[in-house]
Every structure is written in C-alpha cells, then in structure tokens.
Write a protein that holds these residues in place. Structure first.
Motif, PDB file in Angstrom:
ATOM      1  N   PHE A 130     -58.150  21.911  12.802  1.00 14.92           N
ATOM      2  CA  PHE A 130     -57.014  20.989  12.783  1.00 14.92           C
ATOM      3  C   PHE A 130     -56.460  20.853  14.201  1.00 14.92           C
ATOM      4  O   PHE A 130     -55.477  21.461  14.570  1.00 14.92           O
TER       5      PHE A 130
ATOM      6  N   LEU B 131     -52.102  18.193   8.108  1.00 13.62           N
ATOM      7  CA  LEU B 131     -51.831  16.775   7.928  1.00 13.62           C
ATOM      8  C   LEU B 131     -53.139  16.034   7.706  1.00 13.62           C
ATOM      9  O   LEU B 131     -54.086  16.185   8.471  1.00 13.62           O
ATOM     10  N   ASP B 132     -53.165  15.231   6.652  1.00 11.76           N
ATOM     11  CA  ASP B 132     -54.340  14.418   6.341  1.00 11.76           C
ATOM     12  C   ASP B 132     -53.936  12.947   6.401  1.00 11.76           C
ATOM     13  O   ASP B 132     -52.760  12.601   6.266  1.00 11.76           O
ATOM     14  N   ARG B 133     -54.896  12.094   6.602  1.00 12.86           N
ATOM     15  CA  ARG B 133     -54.609  10.673   6.799  1.00 12.86           C
ATOM     16  C   ARG B 133     -54.031  10.025   5.549  1.00 12.86           C
ATOM     17  O   ARG B 133     -54.396  10.355   4.427  1.00 12.86           O
TER      18      ARG B 133
ATOM     19  N   ARG C  98     -48.750  15.754   4.344  1.00 13.59           N
ATOM     20  CA  ARG C  98     -49.127  17.177   4.263  1.00 13.59           C
ATOM     21  C   ARG C  98     -49.936  17.396   2.999  1.00 13.59           C
ATOM     22  O   ARG C  98     -49.635  16.848   1.939  1.00 13.59           O
TER      23      ARG C  98
ATOM     24  N   CYS D  90     -53.523  17.949  12.935  1.00 16.96           N
ATOM     25  CA  CYS D  90     -54.097  17.141  11.857  1.00 16.96           C
ATOM     26  C   CYS D  90     -55.517  17.610  11.557  1.00 16.96           C
ATOM     27  O   CYS D  90     -56.266  17.983  12.459  1.00 16.96           O
TER      28      CYS D  90
ATOM     29  N   TRP E 204     -49.647   9.800   7.903  1.00 15.09           N
ATOM     30  CA  TRP E 204     -50.168  11.135   7.637  1.00 15.09           C
ATOM     31  C   TRP E 204     -49.327  11.784   6.528  1.00 15.09           C
ATOM     32  O   TRP E 204     -48.140  11.501   6.408  1.00 15.09           O
TER      33      TRP E 204
END
Length: 238
Positions: A147, A110-112, A87, A167, A85
């Motif tokens: 999220f 948080l993104d993958r 930011r 996330c 993950w």
C-alpha cells in the motif's frame, strides 16, 4: 465528543477475550521475497513527494489505525472527506501483527471508488522529515510495500488540502476483494497476532471515528457482526 454518539455493540469487553500471549511492537524479520526498508529508502520517498523547501504545510490523511495511534508528531488535526477512495479491509493476509497462520487478519487500506471520511494531521514544519520517516517506518517497514503512499486531495471545511496517504496496490498480491461483510466479520472476530487482535483494531477505529463525528456505515455494521460472533463463542453461558 458528539452528543449523539451511537452506542457500539463491540466493546472493550469483547476485545479482552482475544489477547496475544505476548505483545511485541518490534518489526519482525521480513517475509520471503521482501526486505527491510532503510532510512535511505524513506528519504527517497520524501524526495519523491516533497521538495527541499516544501515544509510549511505537510499533511497526512489517516483512515485507520493512524487515527487512534498516530505514528508521528503533529501540530494540527482536522477532519476531511476524500473522494475517489474508500477504506476497506482489503490488505491481506496478516499472519504476524494481528493474525496467525491459523487465523490470518485483514487490514484496512484505501481502495478505489467511493469516498472516505478521516483525519488530517499537519506535521511540524521544523521536524517534517524525521516525522515522515517515523511514519514510513511504521507503514512501510518492508519493501516492496502493498500500500504505497500517494498524494490525494481532501476537502476539510472551506479548505482543499493536499495530503499524503496510503492506498492499496491491487497488483501487489496482497489485495483481497470480493468478500462479503459476513466473511470479513468471520476473519476479524478470530484473528490475533503479536500486536493484538483484529477485533481491537476494528473497535479502536470505529470508536475514534465516532468520537470525531465521522460515521462509517460499513465499519459500523462490521463491529456489530464481530461482537455477535465473539459473544457466540465466549458468552454462551451468560
């Protein structure tokens, strides 16, 4: 503070140019299609992630504003590295807290993919639930959340720690992707809402990461770009 802490271009001077008319911390009414989350909702979330006797070590992984404005009490703080993950300013569009209809803001989530360095907060065992509720009231005041919380595995020194974090839900309708750093900087340099500006949000996040010895190259470039844009508007005669 690390001896080799870098000198940020974005400073409190830049932030001072972008102030809301009135600072309002209270949660406003939810937008259309959303509702205010209740204490019962938050207790259901606690039950989903934690057992009734699972109080000894409850950790929260902070990657954005929770680093410099924790929403709950804690008894220990550590730095940690989360793999899988990263930011990103991918939570949009914010037209209340740190943005307006004319200049909406983008928040961190948080993104993958990639990795993220952040702070780990251990909650007091005897007040775990009340502190989780305070955390959820701030991070998930409205439902459905864009999220949602999830458990992640964070490496901290010689320890591997399971921690709760937040996330982005890419299917939420609030997921923003594909923007260049210059486009993100354009947003962050102008957006102001009832809780302050996106410039302040970025400044505080980068400043505290650097103080902890955690360097985020993407945010570092953004703080330089945002300062450059603010100077172009407010300091043309200097």
């Amino acid at each position: 503070m690390p001896k080799d802490q870098r000198q940020m271009r974005l400073t409190s001077r830049h932030v001072a140019y972008l102030q809301p008319d009135t600072v309002v911390e209270a949660l406003p009414p939810p937008p259309e299609g959303m509702s205010e989350a209740s204490e019962a909702d938050h207790r259901d979330t606690i039950a989903k992630f934690f057992g009734p006797d699972d109080h000894d070590e409850t950790w929260v992984f902070a990657y954005g504003s929770l680093i410099w404005k924790p929403a709950c009490d804690y008894v220990e703080v550590r730095t940690g590295l989360l793999h899988g993950w990263h930011r990103a300013f991918c939570l949009g569009w914010n037209n209340r807290f740190r943005g307006s209809d004319a200049n909406p803001g983008l928040m961190l989530a948080l993104d993958r993919g990639g990795a993220c360095k952040g702070a780990l907060y251990r909650l007091p065992a005897d007040k775990r639930d009340e502190n989780l509720i305070k955390l959820f009231e701030r991070e998930m005041g409205w439902k459905p959340t864009a999220f949602p919380p999830r458990m992640v595995t964070v490496r901290s020194g010689d320890r591997t720690i399971r921690a709760l974090t937040f996330c982005i839900d890419r299917n939420s309708g609030r997921y923003i992707s594909g923007l260049s750093e210059n486009q993100i900087a354009d947003v962050l340099a102008k957006a102001v809402g009832t809780r302050g500006s996106m410039a302040e949000y970025l400044f505080s996040t980068v400043e505290h990461l650097e103080q902890m010895g955690l360097h985020d190259a993407h945010l570092w470039r953004l703080q330089n770009l945002v300062a450059e844009r603010i100077e172009a508007v407010y300091e043309t005669d200097r």
